[in-house]
Scaffold this active site. Sequence first.
Site, PDB file in Angstrom:
ATOM      1  N   GLU A 125       0.782   1.016   3.852  1.00  0.00           N
ATOM      2  CA  GLU A 125       0.102   0.641   2.787  1.00  0.00           C
ATOM      3  C   GLU A 125      -0.776   1.687   1.973  1.00  0.00           C
ATOM      4  O   GLU A 125      -1.485   2.268   2.807  1.00  0.00           O
ATOM      5  CB  GLU A 125      -0.731  -0.826   3.091  1.00  0.00           C
ATOM      6  CG  GLU A 125      -1.838  -1.176   1.957  1.00  0.00           C
ATOM      7  CD  GLU A 125      -1.112  -1.511   0.904  1.00  0.00           C
ATOM      8  OE1 GLU A 125      -0.463  -2.365   0.804  1.00  0.00           O
ATOM      9  OE2 GLU A 125      -1.712  -1.157  -0.176  1.00  0.00           O
ATOM     10  N   ASP A 149       0.855   6.791   1.019  1.00  0.00           N
ATOM     11  CA  ASP A 149       1.956   6.622   0.058  1.00  0.00           C
ATOM     12  C   ASP A 149       3.246   6.301   0.561  1.00  0.00           C
ATOM     13  O   ASP A 149       3.573   7.343   1.258  1.00  0.00           O
ATOM     14  CB  ASP A 149       1.939   7.598  -0.991  1.00  0.00           C
ATOM     15  CG  ASP A 149       2.812   7.464  -2.035  1.00  0.00           C
ATOM     16  OD1 ASP A 149       3.849   6.552  -2.067  1.00  0.00           O
ATOM     17  OD2 ASP A 149       2.745   8.082  -3.031  1.00  0.00           O
ATOM     18  N   GLY A 150       3.862   5.342   0.368  1.00  0.00           N
ATOM     19  CA  GLY A 150       5.109   4.996   1.193  1.00  0.00           C
ATOM     20  C   GLY A 150       6.360   6.171   0.886  1.00  0.00           C
ATOM     21  O   GLY A 150       7.223   6.613   1.667  1.00  0.00           O
ATOM     22  N   ASP A 161       8.273  -3.892   0.300  1.00  0.00           N
ATOM     23  CA  ASP A 161       7.488  -4.855  -0.513  1.00  0.00           C
ATOM     24  C   ASP A 161       6.360  -4.181  -1.338  1.00  0.00           C
ATOM     25  O   ASP A 161       5.401  -4.246  -1.531  1.00  0.00           O
ATOM     26  CB  ASP A 161       6.333  -5.564   0.876  1.00  0.00           C
ATOM     27  CG  ASP A 161       5.649  -6.859   0.272  1.00  0.00           C
ATOM     28  OD1 ASP A 161       5.755  -7.140  -0.733  1.00  0.00           O
ATOM     29  OD2 ASP A 161       4.970  -7.152   1.082  1.00  0.00           O
ATOM     30  N   ASP A 184       5.265  -4.208  -8.900  1.00  0.00           N
ATOM     31  CA  ASP A 184       6.258  -3.765  -9.896  1.00  0.00           C
ATOM     32  C   ASP A 184       6.032  -2.525 -10.413  1.00  0.00           C
ATOM     33  O   ASP A 184       5.053  -1.939  -9.649  1.00  0.00           O
ATOM     34  CB  ASP A 184       6.039  -4.848 -11.116  1.00  0.00           C
ATOM     35  CG  ASP A 184       6.273  -6.298 -10.899  1.00  0.00           C
ATOM     36  OD1 ASP A 184       7.193  -6.363  -9.766  1.00  0.00           O
ATOM     37  OD2 ASP A 184       5.955  -7.191 -11.473  1.00  0.00           O
ATOM     38  N   PRO A 231       0.171   2.634  -8.771  1.00  0.00           N
ATOM     39  CA  PRO A 231       0.726   3.542  -7.263  1.00  0.00           C
ATOM     40  C   PRO A 231       2.085   3.194  -6.927  1.00  0.00           C
ATOM     41  O   PRO A 231       2.852   4.148  -6.169  1.00  0.00           O
ATOM     42  CB  PRO A 231      -0.320   2.974  -6.202  1.00  0.00           C
ATOM     43  CG  PRO A 231      -0.703   1.737  -6.731  1.00  0.00           C
ATOM     44  CD  PRO A 231      -0.608   1.757  -8.373  1.00  0.00           C
TER      45      PRO A 231
HETATM   46  N1  SAM Z   1       3.789  -9.567  -0.198  1.00  0.00           N
HETATM   47  C1  SAM Z   1       2.499  -8.848  -0.094  1.00  0.00           C
HETATM   48  C2  SAM Z   1       1.562  -9.980   0.729  1.00  0.00           C
HETATM   49  O1  SAM Z   1       1.992 -10.615   1.386  1.00  0.00           O
HETATM   50  O2  SAM Z   1       0.235  -9.604   0.477  1.00  0.00           O
HETATM   51  C3  SAM Z   1       2.114  -8.314  -1.379  1.00  0.00           C
HETATM   52  C4  SAM Z   1       2.334  -6.962  -1.327  1.00  0.00           C
HETATM   53  S1  SAM Z   1       2.541  -6.517  -2.893  1.00  0.00           S
HETATM   54  C5  SAM Z   1       3.767  -7.162  -3.601  1.00  0.00           C
HETATM   55  C6  SAM Z   1       2.662  -4.584  -2.861  1.00  0.00           C
HETATM   56  C7  SAM Z   1       1.711  -3.900  -2.112  1.00  0.00           C
HETATM   57  O3  SAM Z   1       2.267  -2.450  -2.247  1.00  0.00           O
HETATM   58  C8  SAM Z   1       0.259  -3.645  -2.551  1.00  0.00           C
HETATM   59  O4  SAM Z   1      -0.788  -4.011  -1.496  1.00  0.00           O
HETATM   60  C9  SAM Z   1       0.122  -2.242  -3.117  1.00  0.00           C
HETATM   61  O5  SAM Z   1      -1.338  -1.684  -2.737  1.00  0.00           O
HETATM   62  C10 SAM Z   1       0.953  -1.568  -2.179  1.00  0.00           C
HETATM   63  N2  SAM Z   1       1.869  -0.138  -2.728  1.00  0.00           N
HETATM   64  C11 SAM Z   1       1.939  -0.015  -3.936  1.00  0.00           C
HETATM   65  N3  SAM Z   1       2.409   1.110  -4.259  1.00  0.00           N
HETATM   66  C12 SAM Z   1       2.268   1.857  -2.825  1.00  0.00           C
HETATM   67  C13 SAM Z   1       2.854   2.907  -2.383  1.00  0.00           C
HETATM   68  N4  SAM Z   1       3.251   3.966  -3.079  1.00  0.00           N
HETATM   69  N5  SAM Z   1       3.042   3.177  -1.135  1.00  0.00           N
HETATM   70  C14 SAM Z   1       2.537   1.950  -0.228  1.00  0.00           C
HETATM   71  N6  SAM Z   1       2.037   0.991  -0.546  1.00  0.00           N
HETATM   72  C15 SAM Z   1       2.124   0.744  -1.914  1.00  0.00           C
END
Ligand code: SAM
Length: 289
Positions: free
Chosen positions: A121, A149-150, A167, A170, A174
């Site tokens: 995350e 960062d994934g 996961d 949109d 980030p």
């Molecule tokens: N389904 C999840 C839940 O049960 O809470 C919600 C997750 S949400 C759709 C997407 C997550 O991806 C967010 O917590 C966001 O901070 C994280 N995120 C966004 N960009 C990212 C990146 N580049 N690397 C890792 N995590 C990221």
Amino acid sequence: MKRKSLTGFQIESNEDVWLWDDLPELEMEVGYKVKALLHYEQSPFQEISIVETKGFGRMLVLDGTPQVSSKDGFIYNEMITHIAMTTHPEPKYVAMIGGGDCGPAREAVKYGSVQQVEVVEIDERVTEVCKAWMTKEPDSDKIRMTHKDGATWIQGQKKKWDVLLVDRSDPYGPAVSLYKPQFYQNVYESLAKDGIAVFQSGSPYYNLGSLSKTINNLGKYFPIVHAYLCSIPSFPGGIWSFVVASKTWDPLAADLNRLQWQNAKYINPEIFKTSFVLPQYIKQIIERL
Ligand code: SAM
């Protein structure tokens, strides 16, 4: 007259508060009536809010966009997780990019073969805020959190993961790096020789471009790629898409005796099978790719 405040939030003249999820491509917004704004902060990556809504219970909201609700979050969590976990005959090493409140990770540990679920995350504050407001700490010692960062993390992963769940939010803020063509190649390389990956791919109605680009990019690397759908009432349009990409095992031929659905609230063997049935407007786009 409406007064604008934090991203997405509006206070009506009668003091009713609404959260508006903006869908700029369609020049429309979806409104959620707010009972209480429980938490708000600006992290280094995004605006994080926890909102008690009238219709969907407690919601995690990032940059004004709802991510998961206490009322219907089980649908997303089950559907992003169980398709790949059932299709792979013995998933041991599972990774998840984008943690939120770790709902999918808790679904993954229901499979007895799992030894480790690594959750990557980007935003440590999302993890902390979810722990405080959304759910208890992950209850399995098989789940390990990493804050990175994934898209960067995956570059160091080679032939390692049996199942990888993307996961992602949109394609804004980030999460943009998780939609780049190179990311899909890195996902392929991070998987074991019979590994499977699943990607959140947005609303197939409002964001068909995002779904078709995901399928197109994955088709360059994976022999087996399928879109599947589920119904999430709190998300705009109610219908949501995922893409599963596999090196060896085909979800359409999965052994459904493996599906851990006894305590599930959405998925069952029939839903597993029918989630791959697509309406014509989606099939036609996929056929043209
Ligand atoms: N389904 C999840 C839940 O049960 O809470 C919600 C997750 S949400 C759709 C997407 C997550 O991806 C967010 O917590 C966001 O901070 C994280 N995120 C966004 N960009 C990212 C990146 N580049 N690397 C890792 N995590 C990221």
